[in-house]
Design a protein around this motif. Structure first.
Motif, short mmCIF file in Angstrom:
data_model
loop_
_atom_site.label_atom_id
_atom_site.label_comp_id
_atom_site.label_asym_id
_atom_site.label_seq_id
_atom_site.Cartn_x
_atom_site.Cartn_y
_atom_site.Cartn_z
N ALA A 55 0.84 -1.20 0.00
CA ALA A 55 0.00 0.00 0.00
C ALA A 55 0.87 1.25 0.00
CB ALA A 55 -0.91 0.00 1.23
N GLN A 56 0.49 2.23 -0.78
CA GLN A 56 1.16 3.52 -0.82
C GLN A 56 0.25 4.58 -0.21
OE1 GLN A 56 4.28 3.86 -1.82
NE2 GLN A 56 4.38 1.67 -2.29
N PRO A 57 0.80 5.57 0.47
CA PRO A 57 -0.04 6.64 1.03
C PRO A 57 -0.85 7.31 -0.08
CG PRO A 57 2.19 6.77 1.89
CD PRO A 57 2.22 5.76 0.77
N ALA A 58 -2.09 7.60 0.25
CA ALA A 58 -2.96 8.24 -0.74
C ALA A 58 -3.66 9.42 -0.09
CB ALA A 58 -4.00 7.25 -1.26
N GLY A 59 -3.74 10.50 -0.80
CA GLY A 59 -4.43 11.68 -0.30
C GLY A 59 -5.91 11.62 -0.59
N ALA A 117 -10.30 -9.95 -6.29
CA ALA A 117 -9.02 -9.31 -6.56
C ALA A 117 -8.65 -8.34 -5.45
CB ALA A 117 -9.07 -8.58 -7.90
N VAL A 118 -7.35 -8.25 -5.15
CA VAL A 118 -6.83 -7.45 -4.05
C VAL A 118 -6.59 -6.01 -4.51
CG1 VAL A 118 -4.88 -7.17 -2.47
CG2 VAL A 118 -5.79 -9.46 -2.95
N LEU A 119 -7.02 -5.07 -3.67
CA LEU A 119 -6.80 -3.66 -3.93
C LEU A 119 -5.70 -3.08 -3.03
CD1 LEU A 119 -10.51 -2.55 -4.32
CD2 LEU A 119 -8.83 -2.85 -6.14
N ALA A 120 -5.59 -3.55 -1.81
CA ALA A 120 -4.55 -3.07 -0.90
C ALA A 120 -4.41 -4.07 0.23
CB ALA A 120 -4.89 -1.69 -0.35
N ARG A 121 -3.21 -4.12 0.82
CA ARG A 121 -3.01 -5.01 1.95
C ARG A 121 -1.90 -4.49 2.85
NH1 ARG A 121 -2.65 -10.44 0.67
NH2 ARG A 121 -2.91 -10.41 -1.57
N VAL A 156 -4.10 -7.84 6.64
CA VAL A 156 -5.31 -7.03 6.52
C VAL A 156 -5.45 -6.73 5.03
CG1 VAL A 156 -6.46 -4.87 7.12
CG2 VAL A 156 -5.05 -6.05 8.83
N THR A 157 -6.47 -7.28 4.39
CA THR A 157 -6.58 -7.22 2.93
C THR A 157 -7.90 -6.58 2.51
OG1 THR A 157 -5.31 -9.30 2.77
CG2 THR A 157 -6.51 -8.57 0.79
N TRP A 158 -7.80 -5.54 1.69
CA TRP A 158 -8.98 -4.99 1.01
C TRP A 158 -9.08 -5.66 -0.36
CZ3 TRP A 158 -12.73 -2.24 3.07
CH2 TRP A 158 -12.48 -1.40 4.16
N HIS A 159 -10.25 -6.24 -0.65
CA HIS A 159 -10.41 -6.93 -1.93
C HIS A 159 -11.81 -6.68 -2.48
CE1 HIS A 159 -13.02 -10.28 -0.45
NE2 HIS A 159 -12.46 -9.96 0.69
N ARG A 160 -11.90 -6.77 -3.79
CA ARG A 160 -13.22 -6.73 -4.41
C ARG A 160 -13.99 -7.99 -4.04
NH1 ARG A 160 -14.51 -3.19 -8.48
NH2 ARG A 160 -12.85 -1.78 -9.23
N GLN A 180 -6.66 4.96 -0.97
CA GLN A 180 -6.14 4.20 -2.10
C GLN A 180 -7.20 3.28 -2.69
OE1 GLN A 180 -2.65 1.85 -1.24
NE2 GLN A 180 -3.08 0.39 -2.87
N VAL A 181 -7.93 2.57 -1.83
CA VAL A 181 -8.95 1.62 -2.29
C VAL A 181 -10.05 2.35 -3.06
CG1 VAL A 181 -10.75 0.04 -1.50
CG2 VAL A 181 -8.47 -0.05 -0.48
N LEU A 182 -10.53 3.46 -2.53
CA LEU A 182 -11.60 4.19 -3.19
C LEU A 182 -11.14 4.84 -4.49
CD1 LEU A 182 -13.20 5.76 -0.01
CD2 LEU A 182 -14.02 3.79 -1.32
#
Length: 290
Positions: free
Chosen positions: A3-7, A152-156, A139-143, A185-187
């Motif tokens: 995961a990369q920082p997202a504003g 599919a994974v969006l961030a972890r 900790v995984t965000w996925h569709r 990042q996910v949104l």
């Protein structure tokens, strides 16, 4: 995927939250609103007859956020269509959602799962991680798709699974503390139509509810094994069909809540001599009628 920082660079979205507990839904609502998004509704879950604790109520949510309690999963799609969200965010919902519900939001539905997917798919990932001696969890965000925890994974990210983590509620709090910073990042990925990355092709593992073979405490076992058993059951939370871990002490059946391998202060706990070593029972609930 790291995961990369997202504003806060995503235009304001209407986002439905799908979560059943007061420990999970309000933090998600708060995190989404802090990012400038509108949460019109939380889709909760009706209290089962045997549920031992508090379930999400309207008083747990801020003004302007509706609480919907569908009678069955098949009703969720119609509810979401009525609120017309751009996206839906789920965590810890106790029922599988039908495809019609997952596709109702314009941008799709995402879920936060407390494991490093595809490891520990299913309803009891942290309980099994404790049982297996893991020292951290993913900790995984996925569709969300037609199957459980396969999207599919969006961030972890990962968090420590240390000996201070003893409760289902405590685990949820730490998971959401790690998951919420990943939401921008996910949104953004959802808004851009990013399909995400397929889950790695390593062998998937399933983390179902514990069964009878792990529900009874055998005092002839190693003290460390029993201590882990108690911790795993308490982190796993409510089991819909089975009590555990159940131990017999002085002829009475108890559901063990807390144990320690280190001798506590005088007058605290009950020492049990196990097959290997001693264990102190610090908290337990009686199961037999007086």
């Amino acid at each position: 995927m790291t995961a990369q920082p997202a504003g806060r660079d995503t235009a304001a979205l209407r986002i439905a939250v799908i979560a059943a507990l007061p420990q999970t839904a309000p933090p998600l609502v708060e995190a989404l609103r802090a990012l400038g998004h509108h949460v019109p509704v939380v889709v909760g879950y009706r209290r089962p007859a045997d549920w031992p604790g508090h379930v999400l109520g309207e008083h747990d949510l801020p003004p302007g956020v509706d609480l919907a309690l569908p009678s069955r999963p098949e009703s969720v799609a119609a509810l979401l269509h009525a609120y017309a969200p751009d996206a839906a965010v789920s965590y810890g919902y106790p029922r599988k959602l039908p495809a019609a519900a997952l596709s109702a939001p314009r941008l799709g539905t995402v879920n936060c799962h407390p494991s490093d997917l595809p490891s520990y798919r299913g309803p009891n990932p942290v309980g099994w991680a404790v049982r297996n001696g893991e020292r951290e969890i993913g900790v995984t965000w996925h569709r969300m798709d037609a199957h459980l925890d396969t999207g599919a994974v969006l961030a972890r990210t990962t968090i420590p699974l240390d000996d201070t983590m003893w409760s289902f509620t405590g685990v949820n709090t730490r998971v959401l503390q790690a998951a919420s910073p990943l939401l921008p990042q996910v949104l953004r990925q959802l808004a851009q139509g990013d399909p995400g990355e397929p889950q790695p092709r390593r062998e998937a593992t399933w983390a179902g509810f514990f069964t009878d073979d792990y529900a009874t405490v055998d005092w002839s076992a190693d003290a460390t094994h029993i201590h882990t058993q108690v911790r795993a059951w308490n982190i796993a939370g409510h089991h819909p069909r089975l009590q555990g871990p159940v131990a017999v002490i002085d002829g009475t059946r108890w559901k063990l809540r807390r144990t320690t391998l280190q001798q506590p202060p005088p007058g605290t706990g009950r020492r049990i001599t196990c097959g290997t070593g001693n264990l102190w029972v610090l908290a337990a609930d009686p199961l037999d009628a007086a």
